[in-house]
Scaffold this motif. Structure first.
Motif, PDB file in Angstrom:
ATOM      1  N   GLU A   6      29.126  47.432  38.043  1.00 16.52           N
ATOM      2  CA  GLU A   6      29.129  46.378  37.031  1.00 16.52           C
ATOM      3  C   GLU A   6      29.059  45.005  37.680  1.00 16.52           C
ATOM      4  O   GLU A   6      29.531  44.812  38.810  1.00 16.52           O
ATOM      5  CB  GLU A   6      30.406  46.445  36.184  1.00 16.52           C
ATOM      6  CG  GLU A   6      30.640  47.745  35.446  1.00 16.52           C
ATOM      7  CD  GLU A   6      31.686  48.610  36.113  1.00 16.52           C
ATOM      8  OE1 GLU A   6      32.352  49.408  35.414  1.00 16.52           O
ATOM      9  OE2 GLU A   6      31.832  48.494  37.352  1.00 16.52           O
ATOM     10  N   SER A   7      28.519  44.066  36.951  1.00 11.66           N
ATOM     11  CA  SER A   7      28.498  42.670  37.376  1.00 11.66           C
ATOM     12  C   SER A   7      28.423  41.794  36.133  1.00 11.66           C
ATOM     13  O   SER A   7      28.165  42.282  35.029  1.00 11.66           O
ATOM     14  CB  SER A   7      27.313  42.397  38.299  1.00 11.66           C
ATOM     15  OG  SER A   7      26.088  42.620  37.615  1.00 11.66           O
ATOM     16  N   GLY A   8      28.671  40.498  36.334  1.00 10.18           N
ATOM     17  CA  GLY A   8      28.534  39.553  35.246  1.00 10.18           C
ATOM     18  C   GLY A   8      29.826  39.051  34.645  1.00 10.18           C
ATOM     19  O   GLY A   8      29.814  38.180  33.772  1.00 10.18           O
ATOM     20  N   GLY A   9      30.952  39.592  35.087  1.00  7.66           N
ATOM     21  CA  GLY A   9      32.218  39.119  34.575  1.00  7.66           C
ATOM     22  C   GLY A   9      32.568  37.751  35.128  1.00  7.66           C
ATOM     23  O   GLY A   9      31.872  37.203  35.982  1.00  7.66           O
ATOM     24  N   GLY A  10      33.657  37.188  34.605  1.00 11.19           N
ATOM     25  CA  GLY A  10      34.089  35.887  35.082  1.00 11.19           C
ATOM     26  C   GLY A  10      34.995  35.195  34.096  1.00 11.19           C
ATOM     27  O   GLY A  10      35.497  35.812  33.147  1.00 11.19           O
ATOM     28  N   LEU A  11      35.189  33.916  34.356  1.00  6.63           N
ATOM     29  CA  LEU A  11      36.035  33.074  33.500  1.00  6.63           C
ATOM     30  C   LEU A  11      35.137  32.257  32.570  1.00  6.63           C
ATOM     31  O   LEU A  11      34.189  31.602  33.038  1.00  6.63           O
ATOM     32  CB  LEU A  11      36.884  32.145  34.362  1.00  6.63           C
ATOM     33  CG  LEU A  11      37.710  31.082  33.633  1.00  6.63           C
ATOM     34  CD1 LEU A  11      38.754  31.734  32.743  1.00  6.63           C
ATOM     35  CD2 LEU A  11      38.360  30.141  34.647  1.00  6.63           C
ATOM     36  N   VAL A  12      35.443  32.289  31.282  1.00  8.46           N
ATOM     37  CA  VAL A  12      34.642  31.557  30.304  1.00  8.46           C
ATOM     38  C   VAL A  12      35.571  30.969  29.256  1.00  8.46           C
ATOM     39  O   VAL A  12      36.639  31.539  28.970  1.00  8.46           O
ATOM     40  CB  VAL A  12      33.586  32.485  29.664  1.00  8.46           C
ATOM     41  CG1 VAL A  12      34.236  33.614  28.887  1.00  8.46           C
ATOM     42  CG2 VAL A  12      32.594  31.719  28.815  1.00  8.46           C
ATOM     43  N   GLN A  13      35.175  29.855  28.700  1.00  3.20           N
ATOM     44  CA  GLN A  13      35.975  29.229  27.650  1.00  3.20           C
ATOM     45  C   GLN A  13      35.767  29.951  26.319  1.00  3.20           C
ATOM     46  O   GLN A  13      34.729  30.577  26.098  1.00  3.20           O
ATOM     47  CB  GLN A  13      35.589  27.766  27.504  1.00  3.20           C
ATOM     48  CG  GLN A  13      35.968  26.899  28.689  1.00  3.20           C
ATOM     49  CD  GLN A  13      35.713  25.429  28.439  1.00  3.20           C
ATOM     50  OE1 GLN A  13      34.943  25.057  27.550  1.00  3.20           O
ATOM     51  NE2 GLN A  13      36.357  24.576  29.220  1.00  3.20           N
ATOM     52  N   PRO A  14      36.734  29.858  25.435  1.00  2.80           N
ATOM     53  CA  PRO A  14      36.550  30.435  24.096  1.00  2.80           C
ATOM     54  C   PRO A  14      35.283  29.901  23.445  1.00  2.80           C
ATOM     55  O   PRO A  14      34.973  28.708  23.542  1.00  2.80           O
ATOM     56  CB  PRO A  14      37.799  29.983  23.344  1.00  2.80           C
ATOM     57  CG  PRO A  14      38.830  29.815  24.413  1.00  2.80           C
ATOM     58  CD  PRO A  14      38.087  29.293  25.615  1.00  2.80           C
ATOM     59  N   GLY A  15      34.557  30.813  22.808  1.00  2.48           N
ATOM     60  CA  GLY A  15      33.279  30.454  22.214  1.00  2.48           C
ATOM     61  C   GLY A  15      32.099  30.630  23.137  1.00  2.48           C
ATOM     62  O   GLY A  15      30.942  30.546  22.694  1.00  2.48           O
ATOM     63  N   GLY A  16      32.370  30.866  24.397  1.00  2.00           N
ATOM     64  CA  GLY A  16      31.300  31.023  25.373  1.00  2.00           C
ATOM     65  C   GLY A  16      30.702  32.417  25.384  1.00  2.00           C
ATOM     66  O   GLY A  16      31.068  33.289  24.576  1.00  2.00           O
ATOM     67  N   SER A  17      29.769  32.616  26.320  1.00  2.00           N
ATOM     68  CA  SER A  17      29.041  33.875  26.416  1.00  2.00           C
ATOM     69  C   SER A  17      29.025  34.392  27.843  1.00  2.00           C
ATOM     70  O   SER A  17      29.084  33.609  28.796  1.00  2.00           O
ATOM     71  CB  SER A  17      27.594  33.686  25.952  1.00  2.00           C
ATOM     72  OG  SER A  17      27.517  33.290  24.596  1.00  2.00           O
ATOM     73  N   LEU A  18      28.944  35.690  27.962  1.00  2.00           N
ATOM     74  CA  LEU A  18      28.723  36.360  29.229  1.00  2.00           C
ATOM     75  C   LEU A  18      27.815  37.557  28.990  1.00  2.00           C
ATOM     76  O   LEU A  18      27.807  38.125  27.893  1.00  2.00           O
ATOM     77  CB  LEU A  18      30.034  36.861  29.846  1.00  2.00           C
ATOM     78  CG  LEU A  18      30.984  35.841  30.459  1.00  2.00           C
ATOM     79  CD1 LEU A  18      32.285  36.538  30.860  1.00  2.00           C
ATOM     80  CD2 LEU A  18      30.365  35.167  31.670  1.00  2.00           C
ATOM     81  N   ARG A  19      27.091  37.932  30.037  1.00  2.00           N
ATOM     82  CA  ARG A  19      26.274  39.133  29.978  1.00  2.00           C
ATOM     83  C   ARG A  19      26.679  40.053  31.119  1.00  2.00           C
ATOM     84  O   ARG A  19      26.528  39.699  32.286  1.00  2.00           O
ATOM     85  CB  ARG A  19      24.792  38.798  30.083  1.00  2.00           C
ATOM     86  CG  ARG A  19      23.876  39.995  29.834  1.00  2.00           C
ATOM     87  CD  ARG A  19      22.467  39.681  30.245  1.00  2.00           C
ATOM     88  NE  ARG A  19      21.495  40.640  29.733  1.00  2.00           N
ATOM     89  CZ  ARG A  19      20.319  40.879  30.299  1.00  2.00           C
ATOM     90  NH1 ARG A  19      19.964  40.224  31.398  1.00  2.00           N
ATOM     91  NH2 ARG A  19      19.483  41.758  29.760  1.00  2.00           N
TER      92      ARG A  19
END
Length: 115
Positions: A6-19
């Motif tokens: 797996e890859s693509g995780g991380g820290l994001v603000q509420p309302g943001g996006s990740l793939r």
């Protein structure tokens, strides 16, 4: 040896996006049902989204309308597009590949939603 990475995780603000992406090797990817699970601290692992070899898709109610699972059989890869992320989406996300005979897991990727 079978691998799910797996890859693509991380820290994001509420309302943001990740793939998230999960690349597999040494399995006949096209025949496997692929799934994304998550496990938050102190909670049981839960199925977030799944996609069968025929393309049938299901989601847990809490992510419907926000997350999209897809697969690319040519690339042996399954994706999870996560939009409108919420703090309660914070968890380790795991890729899963299964048939009636076999089940395989990835090592997990951390997703943290926080301001």
């Amino acid at each position: 040896q079978v691998q799910l990475v797996e890859s693509g995780g991380g820290l994001v603000q509420p309302g943001g996006s990740l793939r998230l992406s999960c690349v597999t090797s040494r399995i006949t990817f096209s025949i496997y049902t692929m799934g994304w699970y998550r496990q938050a601290p102190g909670k049981q692992r839960e199925l977030v989204a799944g996609i069968t070899s025929a393309g049938t898709i299901n989601y847990v109610d809490s992510v419907k309308g926000r997350f999209t699972i897809s697969r690319d059989n040519a690339k042996n890869t399954v994706y999870l597009q996560m939009n409108s992320l919420k703090p309660e989406d914070t968890a380790v996300y795991y890729c899963n590949a299964r048939t009636l005979r076999n089940t395989y897991w990835g090592q997990g990727t951390q997703v943290t939603v926080s301001s």
